[in-house]
Enzyme design. Structure first.
Site, PDB file in Angstrom:
ATOM      1  N   GLY A  11      40.840  75.100  28.095  1.00 23.38           N
ATOM      2  CA  GLY A  11      39.666  74.245  28.239  1.00 23.38           C
ATOM      3  C   GLY A  11      38.773  74.356  27.022  1.00 23.38           C
ATOM      4  N   ALA A  12      39.409  74.479  25.856  1.00 28.22           N
ATOM      5  CA  ALA A  12      38.676  74.804  24.627  1.00 28.22           C
ATOM      6  C   ALA A  12      37.806  73.668  24.108  1.00 28.22           C
ATOM      7  CB  ALA A  12      39.665  75.240  23.540  1.00 28.22           C
ATOM      8  N   GLY A  14      35.762  71.836  26.005  1.00 25.60           N
ATOM      9  CA  GLY A  14      34.564  71.703  26.822  1.00 25.60           C
ATOM     10  C   GLY A  14      33.406  72.511  26.277  1.00 25.60           C
ATOM     11  N   ARG A  15      32.257  72.392  26.948  1.00 24.12           N
ATOM     12  CA  ARG A  15      31.068  73.107  26.487  1.00 24.12           C
ATOM     13  C   ARG A  15      31.294  74.615  26.476  1.00 24.12           C
ATOM     14  NH1 ARG A  15      29.359  68.882  29.634  1.00 24.12           N
ATOM     15  NH2 ARG A  15      27.821  67.452  28.753  1.00 24.12           N
ATOM     16  N   THR A  93      36.729  78.080  36.328  1.00 21.73           N
ATOM     17  CA  THR A  93      36.915  76.686  36.726  1.00 21.73           C
ATOM     18  C   THR A  93      36.497  76.493  38.175  1.00 21.73           C
ATOM     19  OG1 THR A  93      38.700  76.284  35.141  1.00 21.73           O
ATOM     20  CG2 THR A  93      38.618  74.850  37.073  1.00 21.73           C
ATOM     21  N   SER A 117      32.239  81.850  39.740  1.00 18.96           N
ATOM     22  CA  SER A 117      31.501  80.611  39.522  1.00 18.96           C
ATOM     23  C   SER A 117      30.441  80.770  38.442  1.00 18.96           C
ATOM     24  CB  SER A 117      30.841  80.162  40.827  1.00 18.96           C
ATOM     25  OG  SER A 117      30.004  81.189  41.340  1.00 18.96           O
ATOM     26  N   HIS A 148      21.614  71.078  37.642  1.00 17.11           N
ATOM     27  CA  HIS A 148      22.492  71.104  36.471  1.00 17.11           C
ATOM     28  C   HIS A 148      22.392  69.783  35.713  1.00 17.11           C
ATOM     29  CE1 HIS A 148      24.353  74.507  38.625  1.00 17.11           C
ATOM     30  NE2 HIS A 148      24.764  74.893  37.430  1.00 17.11           N
ATOM     31  N   LYS A 152      27.754  67.343  35.229  1.00 16.44           N
ATOM     32  CA  LYS A 152      28.437  68.252  36.151  1.00 16.44           C
ATOM     33  C   LYS A 152      28.893  67.472  37.370  1.00 16.44           C
ATOM     34  CE  LYS A 152      28.120  72.727  38.486  1.00 16.44           C
ATOM     35  NZ  LYS A 152      29.407  73.191  37.916  1.00 16.44           N
ATOM     36  N   GLY A 158      29.469  75.866  42.067  1.00 15.31           N
ATOM     37  CA  GLY A 158      30.191  77.064  42.493  1.00 15.31           C
ATOM     38  C   GLY A 158      29.272  78.260  42.650  1.00 15.31           C
ATOM     39  N   SER A 159      28.270  78.356  41.770  1.00 16.17           N
ATOM     40  CA  SER A 159      27.325  79.474  41.868  1.00 16.17           C
ATOM     41  C   SER A 159      26.496  79.384  43.140  1.00 16.17           C
ATOM     42  CB  SER A 159      26.399  79.490  40.648  1.00 16.17           C
ATOM     43  OG  SER A 159      27.135  79.652  39.458  1.00 16.17           O
TER      44      SER A 159
END
Length: 237
Positions: A11-12, A14-15, A93, A117, A148, A152, A158-159
């Protein structure tokens, strides 16, 4: 023996992936041997890092640990690769389905595995505080509000779900509210409300690097562990 850990970043593009690439390049204890992106036309090298398309995952060179911040549709292939090569996996993820979570548990019998998460030290501390508050505040209402950036996709985050699990195991049913606005990195508010009083516990992330640093810390500490499913707070605090 090498003095660095060979790292695969999945996933390089992505942010989080970009933060991981930058911070790992500044850390002599890591060498990025492969960066996997979903939309790469073919393998290539950029700034000394070999990039691979997701379809080329099986061709990546040897690595000591993988860090994954991608999308659910690419997660299963990486999990299978790590199991096949007997290499630890650290994944942040979110949005995984029940079948993928079951596969995580099964993989934990064969490799050291961390799924979380949120990889910040502050969030790990917040989960601990929420558990303690849940012990003391039986019968109170609990609301979890997460905010967020507009890009997103999953909600609640997830958190937020992790925080909810921390109070649910104390017999308190949490309620969730999700906000998507601007470029908010990640805010989480846990509010306990009783008669005539309330308690608010808040974590605000202002820079995505806190998550990347935490993930690198966890990756460093999970290498050499016996197979099992580890929590972020088992390794980061």
């Amino acid at each position: 023996m090498d003095s660095f850990l060979r790292l695969l970043i999945h996933g390089a593009s992505g942010r989080m992936g970009q933060s991981l690439l930058r911070l790992a390049s500044e850390d002599p204890s890591f060498q990025v041997t492969a960066a996997v992106v979903g939309n790469a036309p073919h393998r290539h090298v950029s700034d000394g890092v070999p990039f691979f398309a997701a379809a080329e995952l099986a061709a990546v060179p040897a690595f000591d640990v993988a860090i994954d911040f991608s999308l659910p549709q690419g997660f299963s292939s990486l999990l299978a690769l790590c199991v096949a090569r007997a290499v630890p996996l650290v994944s942040g993820t979110t949005g995984l389905d029940s079948r993928q979570h079951e596969a995580l548990v099964m993989a934990g019998a064969r490799i050291p595995l961390v799924w979380g998460s949120n990889f910040s030290v502050g969030m790990a501390a917040l989960v601990n505080l929420v558990e303690r508050a849940g012990d003391a505040l039986s019968g109170w209402d609990c609301d979890i509000v997460e905010s967020h950036h507009v890009h997103k996709q999953d909600a609640p985050s997830g958190s937020a779900l992790t925080l909810g699990e921390a109070v649910a195991c104390k017999g308190i049913a949490p309620r969730y509210t999700s906000l998507r606005a601007g470029d908010i990195v990640g805010d989480h508010l846990v509010q306990f409300t009783g008669l005539g009083e309330r308690i608010e516990l808040v974590h605000r992330a202002t820079n995505r690097d806190v998550f990347a640093r935490g993930a690198l810390c966890v990756a460093r500490r999970v290498v050499g562990r016996v197979p099992g499913c580890y929590r972020v707070r088992d390794l980061i605090m």
